[in-house]
Design an enzyme around this catalytic site. Sequence first.
Site, mmCIF file in Angstrom:
data_model
loop_
_atom_site.group_PDB
_atom_site.id
_atom_site.type_symbol
_atom_site.label_atom_id
_atom_site.label_comp_id
_atom_site.label_asym_id
_atom_site.label_seq_id
_atom_site.Cartn_x
_atom_site.Cartn_y
_atom_site.Cartn_z
ATOM 1 N N ARG A 125 8.251 13.956 -1.449
ATOM 2 C CA ARG A 125 9.466 13.593 -2.178
ATOM 3 C C ARG A 125 9.199 13.661 -3.671
ATOM 4 O O ARG A 125 8.238 13.056 -4.162
ATOM 5 C CB ARG A 125 9.932 12.184 -1.813
ATOM 6 C CG ARG A 125 10.490 12.114 -0.421
ATOM 7 C CD ARG A 125 11.078 10.748 -0.135
ATOM 8 N NE ARG A 125 11.492 10.666 1.262
ATOM 9 C CZ ARG A 125 11.916 9.556 1.831
ATOM 10 N NH1 ARG A 125 11.995 8.441 1.134
ATOM 11 N NH2 ARG A 125 12.275 9.545 3.094
ATOM 12 N N SER A 178 15.936 10.883 2.439
ATOM 13 C CA SER A 178 16.440 9.720 3.173
ATOM 14 C C SER A 178 17.452 8.911 2.376
ATOM 15 O O SER A 178 18.554 9.375 2.110
ATOM 16 C CB SER A 178 15.262 8.857 3.622
ATOM 17 O OG SER A 178 15.698 7.821 4.474
ATOM 18 N N HIS A 179 17.060 7.711 1.975
ATOM 19 C CA HIS A 179 17.967 6.775 1.315
ATOM 20 C C HIS A 179 17.906 6.881 -0.204
ATOM 21 O O HIS A 179 18.566 6.109 -0.893
ATOM 22 C CB HIS A 179 17.613 5.352 1.744
ATOM 23 C CG HIS A 179 16.162 5.022 1.520
ATOM 24 N ND1 HIS A 179 15.161 5.636 2.226
ATOM 25 C CD2 HIS A 179 15.564 4.175 0.661
ATOM 26 C CE1 HIS A 179 13.992 5.178 1.810
ATOM 27 N NE2 HIS A 179 14.201 4.290 0.867
ATOM 28 N N ASP A 203 22.397 5.666 6.210
ATOM 29 C CA ASP A 203 21.799 6.251 5.007
ATOM 30 C C ASP A 203 22.028 7.753 4.948
ATOM 31 O O ASP A 203 22.729 8.328 5.787
ATOM 32 C CB ASP A 203 20.313 5.904 4.917
ATOM 33 C CG ASP A 203 19.464 6.676 5.921
ATOM 34 O OD1 ASP A 203 20.014 7.103 6.966
ATOM 35 O OD2 ASP A 203 18.258 6.846 5.669
ATOM 36 N N ASP A 214 20.285 10.535 5.566
ATOM 37 C CA ASP A 214 19.948 11.468 6.644
ATOM 38 C C ASP A 214 20.217 10.908 8.033
ATOM 39 O O ASP A 214 19.899 11.556 9.026
ATOM 40 C CB ASP A 214 18.487 11.914 6.524
ATOM 41 C CG ASP A 214 17.492 10.804 6.814
ATOM 42 O OD1 ASP A 214 17.779 9.651 6.437
ATOM 43 O OD2 ASP A 214 16.429 11.074 7.399
ATOM 44 N N ASP A 259 19.108 8.107 9.714
ATOM 45 C CA ASP A 259 18.163 7.396 10.571
ATOM 46 C C ASP A 259 18.180 5.876 10.363
ATOM 47 O O ASP A 259 17.592 5.148 11.151
ATOM 48 C CB ASP A 259 16.742 7.951 10.432
ATOM 49 C CG ASP A 259 16.169 7.866 9.021
ATOM 50 O OD1 ASP A 259 16.885 7.402 8.110
ATOM 51 O OD2 ASP A 259 15.007 8.280 8.824
ATOM 52 N N ARG A 260 18.861 5.395 9.311
ATOM 53 C CA ARG A 260 18.900 3.952 9.054
ATOM 54 C C ARG A 260 20.292 3.394 9.308
ATOM 55 O O ARG A 260 21.276 4.126 9.220
ATOM 56 C CB ARG A 260 18.489 3.653 7.615
ATOM 57 C CG ARG A 260 17.074 4.107 7.306
ATOM 58 C CD ARG A 260 16.690 3.777 5.868
ATOM 59 N NE ARG A 260 15.402 4.353 5.562
ATOM 60 C CZ ARG A 260 14.427 3.747 4.906
ATOM 61 N NH1 ARG A 260 14.608 2.518 4.462
ATOM 62 N NH2 ARG A 260 13.279 4.339 4.679
ATOM 63 N N THR A 318 3.616 0.874 8.878
ATOM 64 C CA THR A 318 4.919 1.459 8.582
ATOM 65 C C THR A 318 4.849 2.976 8.786
ATOM 66 O O THR A 318 3.893 3.619 8.377
ATOM 67 C CB THR A 318 5.319 1.132 7.137
ATOM 68 O OG1 THR A 318 5.467 -0.291 7.028
ATOM 69 C CG2 THR A 318 6.614 1.802 6.753
ATOM 70 N N GLU A 347 11.867 -1.181 12.376
ATOM 71 C CA GLU A 347 11.248 -1.464 11.089
ATOM 72 C C GLU A 347 12.195 -2.299 10.259
ATOM 73 O O GLU A 347 13.421 -2.155 10.380
ATOM 74 C CB GLU A 347 10.943 -0.169 10.328
ATOM 75 C CG GLU A 347 9.806 0.635 10.889
ATOM 76 C CD GLU A 347 9.465 1.840 10.035
ATOM 77 O OE1 GLU A 347 8.360 2.361 10.194
ATOM 78 O OE2 GLU A 347 10.302 2.264 9.212
ATOM 79 N N SER A 352 12.956 -1.928 7.317
ATOM 80 C CA SER A 352 13.692 -1.116 6.344
ATOM 81 C C SER A 352 14.895 -0.436 6.994
ATOM 82 O O SER A 352 15.157 0.746 6.784
ATOM 83 C CB SER A 352 12.773 -0.089 5.694
ATOM 84 O OG SER A 352 12.116 0.689 6.679
ATOM 85 N N LYS A 369 13.749 7.116 14.076
ATOM 86 C CA LYS A 369 14.727 6.027 14.064
ATOM 87 C C LYS A 369 16.111 6.649 14.063
ATOM 88 O O LYS A 369 16.284 7.792 13.636
ATOM 89 C CB LYS A 369 14.508 5.108 12.871
ATOM 90 C CG LYS A 369 14.412 5.773 11.523
ATOM 91 C CD LYS A 369 13.837 4.792 10.506
ATOM 92 C CE LYS A 369 13.375 5.541 9.262
ATOM 93 N NZ LYS A 369 12.340 4.837 8.510
#
Length: 568
Positions: free
Chosen positions: A28, A122-123, A293, A295, A297-298, A362, A381, A383, A394
């Site tokens: 990233r 991600s987020h 989020d 992508d 996954d959250r 993690t 998790e 997060s 996730k």
Amino acid sequence: MTRKFPLQVLTVPTAPYPDQRPGTNGLRKKVRVFQSRRNYLHNFIQSIFSSIDLRDRQGSTVVVGGDGRFFNRTAIEVIVQMAAANGVGRLIIGHHGIMSTPAISCVIRKYKAIGGIILTASHNPGGPDGDFGIKFNTANGGPAKEAVTNKIFQISRTIEEFAICPGLKVDLTTLGKQMFDLENKFKPFTVEIVDSVESYANLLRNIFDFAALKELLSGENHIKIRLDAMHGVVGPYVRRILCEELGCPANSAINCVPLEDFGGQHPDPNLTYAADLVDSMRDGQYDFGAAFDGDGDRNMILGKHGFFVTPPDSVAVIADNIFCIPYFQHTGVRGFARSMPTSAALDRVAKATKIELYETPTGWKFFGNLMDAGRLSLCGEESFGTGGDHIREKDGLWAVLVWLSILATRGQSVEDILKDHWLKYGRNYFTRYDYENVDIDAACEMMEDLEIMIADKSFVKQRFAVEDKIYQVEKADNFEYTDPVDSTITRNQGLRIMFSDGSRIIYRLSGTGSDGATVRIYIDSYEKDLQPYHACLGQVMLAPLATIALKISQLHHRTGRSGPSVIT
């Protein structure tokens, strides 16, 4: 369609960069890093392909997709050209280059692909001034293990050339197969543009009772829900599955058009960044709310009047109600797992149900290893990540459908389900303080001094008094994990201080940012007896431990920060 005339494959000289080590969730960086550094993207993509043995790579299938953030299409064009030149036989790409991270895991597994390249941060924020990320998932559909990411990094440090087919142009807007003849290749290179939603939706149909969910969401006594896709990749999935198939009114789903900059917002489903959703829930017109989020996954779960379900509580409640899901009725439950910083709420369910519990570092790859070995069914998790063994990532939308299934089965509100859970197991009050973009040297020095302090034998049994509460240290360490499947050891995963009453303080440096360091402090306070609920109770219960955490670390003094960037 097949392109005429064989396309030329070139080998282009390049020079390595020293900073392409993939973190917990891939590489990233700021978008400008990929844009301004010559061949920066090409080097990393070549390093991914070179990490795969040529015999495995030739003629193989690779899945590609992203969360639609800025630079997504540019990166896909390069990946297509380099995949062709590196011997890959087929690419499966999401329509318009967009596919959620859970869907990519699903598609890798369905088509028995050698792996997948996921373009997401991600987020993290998107847009020209935002972040961009590249993540490699292996054949099990999950994030690459450390041995693979280390290999990618070592190749990136010595890379001298990359292979590319610059004349190859792919149409991401048209579903179906596109075939290309390349020089020196006997078989055509195939790019298949697929419906990003369909394979994943079909997987969900085989997990949940869609008839019961449809009755809950659009039947005579249906509940009202509010889902915020935060202009990330989940929007099309929510519309297709929740609205079109399960009958939710179209206005139940907001911010469902994926945008390159996520509408200028931070696509992180927590109380800080999904404040609009929280506000819209407060007046009580909606029974259930959720946010996702960038992508997909959250997830964040809310009840009526904005009642917030912490991620550790969410996975614990799911574990306690797991047989509300037809999938688990058929497969049984093999084990539960949580990441080390996640509160111990899940542990209490595991103990009561006599189901094995794993505490991992993690990173979803650790869960994936347990799942592949048939040891794990449900994990989470802190997060805002929750998942099952249906894929190896996730899965935000899956978690929402699990919660809706629990509501359909129990006929209670989110708040009542949580209160019943706390009455049964006691309550873990939990929060996380994020100090973002901290000077990395100051952060590392603070963590080193903290570790020296807690490693001293005199630290155990030490007592800390705050107001009328006294906490005695029972154990302190730097978390180390030995994988029960392959015996690999993962060290230095976070500093833990555990108290005799079951409460914990954890300090960790995060690897998900694009620059600077993020210091995270996790506070987990356990209370056996249920307290009368009110919105600020968590802050009150956590305040003494937060005071101790800051005093021990001297974080504000050591980092020059007066307070955290985000509290979740």
